[in-house]
Design an enzyme around this catalytic site. Structure first.
Site, mmCIF file in Angstrom:
data_model
loop_
_atom_site.group_PDB
_atom_site.id
_atom_site.type_symbol
_atom_site.label_atom_id
_atom_site.label_comp_id
_atom_site.label_asym_id
_atom_site.label_seq_id
_atom_site.Cartn_x
_atom_site.Cartn_y
_atom_site.Cartn_z
ATOM 1 N N ASP A 104 -124.872 40.206 -31.108
ATOM 2 C CA ASP A 104 -124.096 41.333 -30.569
ATOM 3 C C ASP A 104 -125.089 42.187 -29.799
ATOM 4 O O ASP A 104 -125.902 42.909 -30.381
ATOM 5 C CB ASP A 104 -123.465 42.127 -31.730
ATOM 6 C CG ASP A 104 -122.783 43.416 -31.239
ATOM 7 O OD1 ASP A 104 -122.752 43.659 -30.011
ATOM 8 O OD2 ASP A 104 -122.283 44.179 -32.095
ATOM 9 N N LYS B 103 -127.343 48.253 -21.230
ATOM 10 C CA LYS B 103 -126.121 47.449 -21.090
ATOM 11 C C LYS B 103 -125.148 48.041 -20.068
ATOM 12 O O LYS B 103 -124.441 47.320 -19.381
ATOM 13 C CB LYS B 103 -125.437 47.354 -22.451
ATOM 14 C CG LYS B 103 -124.173 46.507 -22.472
ATOM 15 C CD LYS B 103 -123.703 46.338 -23.907
ATOM 16 C CE LYS B 103 -122.361 45.679 -24.024
ATOM 17 N NZ LYS B 103 -121.997 45.486 -25.438
ATOM 18 N N GLU C 296 -116.176 40.883 -27.678
ATOM 19 C CA GLU C 296 -116.529 41.573 -28.922
ATOM 20 C C GLU C 296 -115.353 41.744 -29.888
ATOM 21 O O GLU C 296 -115.475 41.417 -31.066
ATOM 22 C CB GLU C 296 -117.216 42.903 -28.596
ATOM 23 C CG GLU C 296 -118.660 42.637 -28.153
ATOM 24 C CD GLU C 296 -119.273 43.705 -27.287
ATOM 25 O OE1 GLU C 296 -118.731 44.836 -27.219
ATOM 26 O OE2 GLU C 296 -120.309 43.427 -26.654
ATOM 27 N N ASP D 188 -112.180 48.967 -30.651
ATOM 28 C CA ASP D 188 -113.642 48.967 -30.696
ATOM 29 C C ASP D 188 -114.199 50.027 -29.751
ATOM 30 O O ASP D 188 -114.134 49.881 -28.535
ATOM 31 C CB ASP D 188 -114.146 47.551 -30.312
ATOM 32 C CG ASP D 188 -115.673 47.443 -30.317
ATOM 33 O OD1 ASP D 188 -116.357 48.474 -30.478
ATOM 34 O OD2 ASP D 188 -116.181 46.321 -30.156
HETATM 35 N N1 LIG Z 1 -121.138 58.393 -38.049
HETATM 36 C C1 LIG Z 1 -120.987 58.401 -36.735
HETATM 37 N N2 LIG Z 1 -120.206 59.323 -36.132
HETATM 38 C C2 LIG Z 1 -120.061 59.343 -34.793
HETATM 39 N N3 LIG Z 1 -120.651 58.483 -33.965
HETATM 40 C C3 LIG Z 1 -121.435 57.532 -34.508
HETATM 41 C C4 LIG Z 1 -121.644 57.435 -35.908
HETATM 42 N N4 LIG Z 1 -122.472 56.393 -36.141
HETATM 43 C C5 LIG Z 1 -122.784 55.873 -34.943
HETATM 44 N N5 LIG Z 1 -122.158 56.551 -33.964
HETATM 45 C C6 LIG Z 1 -122.229 56.297 -32.519
HETATM 46 O O1 LIG Z 1 -121.757 54.997 -32.274
HETATM 47 C C7 LIG Z 1 -122.413 54.466 -31.122
HETATM 48 C C8 LIG Z 1 -123.006 53.146 -31.456
HETATM 49 O O2 LIG Z 1 -122.017 52.318 -31.937
HETATM 50 P P1 LIG Z 1 -122.186 50.738 -31.885
HETATM 51 O O3 LIG Z 1 -123.505 50.374 -32.469
HETATM 52 O O4 LIG Z 1 -120.972 50.166 -32.458
HETATM 53 O O5 LIG Z 1 -122.212 50.562 -30.332
HETATM 54 P P2 LIG Z 1 -122.776 49.358 -29.492
HETATM 55 O O6 LIG Z 1 -122.291 48.095 -30.085
HETATM 56 O O7 LIG Z 1 -124.226 49.527 -29.331
HETATM 57 O O8 LIG Z 1 -122.087 49.663 -28.104
HETATM 58 P P3 LIG Z 1 -121.033 48.823 -27.236
HETATM 59 O O9 LIG Z 1 -120.243 48.002 -28.183
HETATM 60 O O10 LIG Z 1 -120.251 49.887 -26.541
HETATM 61 O O11 LIG Z 1 -121.880 48.036 -26.306
HETATM 62 C C9 LIG Z 1 -123.480 55.455 -30.715
HETATM 63 O O12 LIG Z 1 -123.009 56.247 -29.634
HETATM 64 C C10 LIG Z 1 -123.647 56.282 -31.982
HETATM 65 O O13 LIG Z 1 -124.079 57.596 -31.682
HETATM 66 MG MG LIG Z 2 -120.474 47.047 -29.989
#
Ligand SMILES: Nc1ncnc2c1ncn2[C@@H]1O[C@H](COP(=O)(O)OP(=O)(O)OP(=O)(O)O)[C@@H](O)[C@H]1O
Ligand SMILES: [Mg+2]
Length: 560
Positions: A8, A70, A147, A170
């Site tokens: 991922d 990304k 995803e 998502d």
């Molecule tokens: N407890 C929380 N409350 C609010 N936001 C959160 C929390 N935990 C993580 N995040 C936010 O979630 C985001 C990251 O989520 P995730 O890891 O699912 O995204 P990603 O997979 O990297 O991104 P994408 O899928 O969009 O490419 C960040 O912006 C982070 O600040």
């Molecule tokens: Mg993601």
């Protein structure tokens, strides 16, 4: 055959997993963690760091440390470090290399095959760029999967007996994906996907940042501010208020230090982001409509992505769909688990008689043939593959020549939902030559679009009477991902003035319906695009081409 890993590759965080004894397992990085920040640092001597170790340099060396790369996937933007330029996929490749390296150490074997996930709403260009990143990392990319579909695979494998309609919502760091699918005893049928490639947690961080301070172009202050904003946002998911304190953040214009000390309440924060959060309602309704389901038909709602931990996001999903979302999958790890399951299906460690998956193409793909009407001719978008059709798929359309004795044609390929091609994303074009010279409408041209399991498009065109075929992949050079440019604003672009007479002349000709084949229209659009992007070199090249074409037209007019 060697093992395949599932990755991922997220905007904010990335994970890697594989199948162990028939179940998906995430693999810890060298620091023992399952979640790796999507950050890459390039040192002075070219040394590359990724993950948490790279993230430490965000504050001290923001000039050669990259995050949220990304969001640049598939764009022509370059990232600079120590005077060297890198394409976004090169940086993404470094992150992939790190993840794979961690897995190699952990599993004690060489890894060179992977399944990589992308947002369902990623464009063709963005998917290709992701596959390219994998290749640059020395990986054979076995499959690019969506995803939310990966999340559904993860849920589906642990609930093989269920027959249910599921909606996956998502919201991650940079993208929103909504997918509706049906689970039927291990058969997962994706019905529809909708989303937004430019909406996620990073937008919420930015909103908080603008309320705290203006870093005045100070990179380090910007990084500290961003970190503080994200910490505040995350805290507010569980707390009612949070105090942001950044002493001596930067130096003001008057030379005095500026500090930030502000308490932000959850209500206040949720009000700031309400518009963005509300904008996710439409994709949910649209995905349901495309799946031909009502909200009462949904039995399960899966929340995926870190941003779904924000209370008002959960509430919006619940209010829109009338059902309480489940916490049945791990919002941070489920996509990587699903990628590992897909890897298992390909390598044969999970039997696909137990689990079958079908996915859809989330966009409409088509051509832009010329349509003759009362007011002359113009290009219209003509769908070949309608959105949310099950993939893989192949569709064919028949066209005829638009002019007398026309011997070649440029077939333009677009992706989008507007009937005006200009409002859609141009993916490329195919040049078909050696059409037998005949009267208008006599020669038929067959155009075939193939959309594969990776969501990658192949376009073929052939002359029906002779069988002559161009089967080259569509060229996708020069296509930008990201928000579409507003071409009507070209005159406001810097340096646009000298191009005005030429563009006006071309527009006149197009309006009079004499742009047979649409090439002048295309060149004009590209020229406006180049001006808006301030790409002077490209603009001059296009100007020359356009001038030449107009000259030829004039000569033809004179001789007839
Ligand atoms: N407890 C929380 N409350 C609010 N936001 C959160 C929390 N935990 C993580 N995040 C936010 O979630 C985001 C990251 O989520 P995730 O890891 O699912 O995204 P990603 O997979 O990297 O991104 P994408 O899928 O969009 O490419 C960040 O912006 C982070 O600040
Ligand atoms: Mg993601």
């Amino acid at each position: 055959m060697s093992r395949i890993v599932g990755i991922d590759l997220g905007t904010s965080t990335s994970e890697i997993g594989c199948i162990v004894n028939g179940a998906a397992k995430l693999i810890p990085n060298t620091l023992g963690k399952l979640i790796t920040p999507s950050v890459v640092h390039i040192g002075q001597d070219g040394e590359i760091l990724a993950g948490e170790e790279a993230a430490e340099y965000l504050f001290t060396r923001p000039d050669c440390t990259f995050m949220e790369v990304k969001r640049l996937t598939g764009s022509n933007e370059k990232l600079k470090a120590h005077g060297k330029e890198y394409a976004p996929e090169e940086i993404q490749a470094m992150l992939l290399r790190y993840l794979v390296g961690c897995a190699e150490t952990n599993l004690r074997e060489k890894i060179d095959r992977a399944v990589i996930t992308v947002p369902a709403y990623f464009t063709d260009v963005q998917r290709r760029a992701t596959a390219k990143a994998g290749e640059l990392a020395g990986l054979q990319v076995e499959r690019i999967i969506n995803e939310p579909t990966a999340a559904a695979l993860d849920y589906g494998l642990s609930n093989l007996k269920e027959c249910k309609n599921v909606l996956v919502y998502d919201l991650g760091g940079g993208t929103l994906d909504v997918t509706v699918l049906e689970l039927f005893e291990g058969v997962i049928e994706v019905k529809a996907s909708c989303g937004n490639n430019h909406l996620g947690g990073k937008d919420f961080d930015e909103i908080i940042m603008t309320r705290l301070a203006d870093p005045l172009g100070d990179e380090r202050a910007l990084m500290r501010l961003k970190k503080a904003a994200e910490d505040c946002k995350i805290a507010l998911s569980t707390r009612e208020e949070f105090r942001v304190s950044l002493p001596f953040l930067l130096t003001g214009k008057d030379g005095k230090p500026i500090s930030v000390d502000k308490t932000i309440g959850r209500n206040e924060f949720e009000e700031w982001i309400t518009e963005k959060v509300q904008s996710t309602r439409e994709p949910m309704l649209s995905a349901l409509a495309d799946a031909k389901l009502g909200r009462e038909d949904l039995q399960i709602i899966l929340l995926v992505g870190g941003s779904t931990r924000i209370p008002c996001v959960k509430k919006l999903v619940e209010d829109t769909l009338g059902t309480v979302p489940h916490s049945l999958v791990d919002p941070d790890l489920t996509v990587a688990r699903g990628a590992a399951i897909q890897a298992g299906l390909i390598e044969g460690s999970i039997h696909n008689k137990d689990l079958v998956l079908t996915d859809v193409c989330p966009y409409t793909l088509g051509t832009a043939p010329l349509e003759r009407g009362l007011f002359g001719s113009r290009q219209v978008f003509d769908p070949v593959i309608p959105r949310n059709i099950t993939i893989p798929t192949e569709r064919t359309k028949l066209y005829t020549t638009a002019a007398d004795y026309q011997t070649e044609v440029l077939i333009h390929v677009y992706q989008g939902e507007s009937s005006d091609p200009d409002n859609n994303e141009r993916l490329g074009e195919l040049h078909l030559t050696e059409i037998p010279s005949a009267r208008q409408g006599k020669e038929q041209i067959e155009v075939t679009f193939g959309y594969d399991m990776n969501g990658i498009l192949q376009v073929k065109a052939s002359v029906v009477s002779t069988g002559r075929q161009v089967s080259a992949e569509i060229s996708t050079t020069g296509v930008k991902a990201g928000p579409l440019l507003d071409l009507s604003k070209w005159e406001e672009a810097e340096g646009a003035r000298p191009f005005r007479p030429l563009i006006r002349k071309a527009e006149k000709l197009i309006a009079s319906g004499r742009d047979i084949g649409g090439d002048i229209g295309l060149l004009t659009r590209r020229l406006k695009e180049a001006l808006l992007l301030k790409n002077q070199e490209n603009a001059q090249e296009l100007r020359d081409q356009l001038m030449l074409m107009l000259e030829v037209m004039e000569k033809m007019d004179k001789s007839s």
